[in-house]
Design an enzyme around this catalytic site. Sequence first.
Site, PDB file in Angstrom:
ATOM      1  N   ALA A 128       0.860  -1.196   0.000  1.00 44.20           N
ATOM      2  CA  ALA A 128       0.000   0.000   0.000  1.00 44.20           C
ATOM      3  C   ALA A 128       0.887   1.234   0.000  1.00 44.20           C
ATOM      4  CB  ALA A 128      -0.921   0.010   1.221  1.00 44.20           C
ATOM      5  N   SER A 129       1.366   1.610  -1.200  1.00 45.38           N
ATOM      6  CA  SER A 129       2.217   2.794  -1.355  1.00 45.38           C
ATOM      7  C   SER A 129       3.431   2.716  -0.442  1.00 45.38           C
ATOM      8  CB  SER A 129       1.413   4.076  -1.093  1.00 45.38           C
ATOM      9  OG  SER A 129       0.340   4.187  -1.993  1.00 45.38           O
ATOM     10  N   LEU A 130       3.435   3.502   0.628  1.00 46.64           N
ATOM     11  CA  LEU A 130       4.597   3.581   1.513  1.00 46.64           C
ATOM     12  C   LEU A 130       4.441   2.696   2.749  1.00 46.64           C
ATOM     13  CD1 LEU A 130       5.013   7.446   1.269  1.00 46.64           C
ATOM     14  CD2 LEU A 130       6.187   5.693  -0.055  1.00 46.64           C
ATOM     15  N   GLN A 188       2.007  -1.174   4.171  1.00 43.00           N
ATOM     16  CA  GLN A 188       1.317  -2.384   3.761  1.00 43.00           C
ATOM     17  C   GLN A 188       0.074  -2.561   4.614  1.00 43.00           C
ATOM     18  OE1 GLN A 188       4.723  -4.925   4.279  1.00 43.00           O
ATOM     19  NE2 GLN A 188       3.824  -5.918   6.080  1.00 43.00           N
ATOM     20  N   VAL A 189      -0.850  -3.405   4.098  1.00 45.16           N
ATOM     21  CA  VAL A 189      -2.146  -3.606   4.752  1.00 45.16           C
ATOM     22  C   VAL A 189      -2.309  -5.076   5.109  1.00 45.16           C
ATOM     23  CG1 VAL A 189      -4.645  -3.512   4.440  1.00 45.16           C
ATOM     24  CG2 VAL A 189      -3.213  -1.681   3.541  1.00 45.16           C
ATOM     25  N   ASP A 235      -5.000   9.030  -6.461  1.00 48.44           N
ATOM     26  CA  ASP A 235      -4.085   7.902  -6.633  1.00 48.44           C
ATOM     27  C   ASP A 235      -4.868   6.738  -7.241  1.00 48.44           C
ATOM     28  OD1 ASP A 235      -2.036   6.121  -6.621  1.00 48.44           O
ATOM     29  OD2 ASP A 235      -1.773   6.042  -4.454  1.00 48.44           O
TER      30      ASP A 235
END
Length: 304
Positions: free
Chosen positions: A23-25, A27-28, A172
């Site tokens: 997740a971009s910068l 994580q999920v 985004d």
Amino acid sequence: LARAWDRPMKEVLREIDPDGHAASLGQVHRALLHDGRAVAVKTAYPGIREAVTTDLRALGWLSAPVGDLRRGFDLHAYRAEIARDLNEELDYRQELSNQRRFGDIAATMDGLVVPRVVETLSTENVLVSEWEEGQTIDDARAWPAADRAELARRMLRQFLSALFDHGSVHSDPHPGNYRFRIDPTRGPCVVLYDFGSVFTIDDYHRLLLLRLVTQSAARKGDPLALLSALGFRRELLEPIQSKLPAVCAILFEPFAQPGKFDLAQWRRSERLNDVLGDDRWNFRMAGPANLILLMRAFRGLMFY
């Protein structure tokens, strides 16, 4: 997570999937709270702020583009806009505020789902939201034609309403941030994730933009004053002032059509080159850096 919550993780979560999704910068991870709710736990990568700061400093060597572009291109403004956007993405408190705002916007729209934030568990580098399922864009392509057409109409309305009614656009459009589903009561829906990058525009400038769109679609007026007021560099546009009406007519052509517009027939780049010729660099360099996120969001809309 234990440091962010100042207590053992098992006191907060019944279980958590150890495999995260990028997740971009950060994580999920999918997790369950003790009350049974499924949630998405987004965590920033350790040390990511320092790493990004170092990378932004490294951008300093990009002092100018190649060739003669250095005489007209304001690269400093673009670097500053990129840095501002990345700094906002690094602060999950800002993302929480954005997500809460988009939740309010979604309540006024058909078919937009924004996961609800669990604010008591969210911090500067941890963001917890209720888990919302959906299919990828590739899966949604297999939907019946009527459902896909309604989804497209809803996405267009959502984009235009977010921009012109609310002054905030999710910017985004990465495929990982969009999911789609057909709700039994609501019909085709967009599930929107990740609100770290959001374009905002004040009332004055969104009304200027709306006037530019409607005026250009109607092929009326001289767009120079409106473009200048939106932040375009007047000194680069004045030499091509006579060409600007034709340029804007191409850019906003879909808004001039009474029905469906086939994007495959738009051929923007080819037609703009025909109108501008060697002057195309004047127009490209004249654009303000603060519109880069809006352009990214609009390209995402066209992709979907």
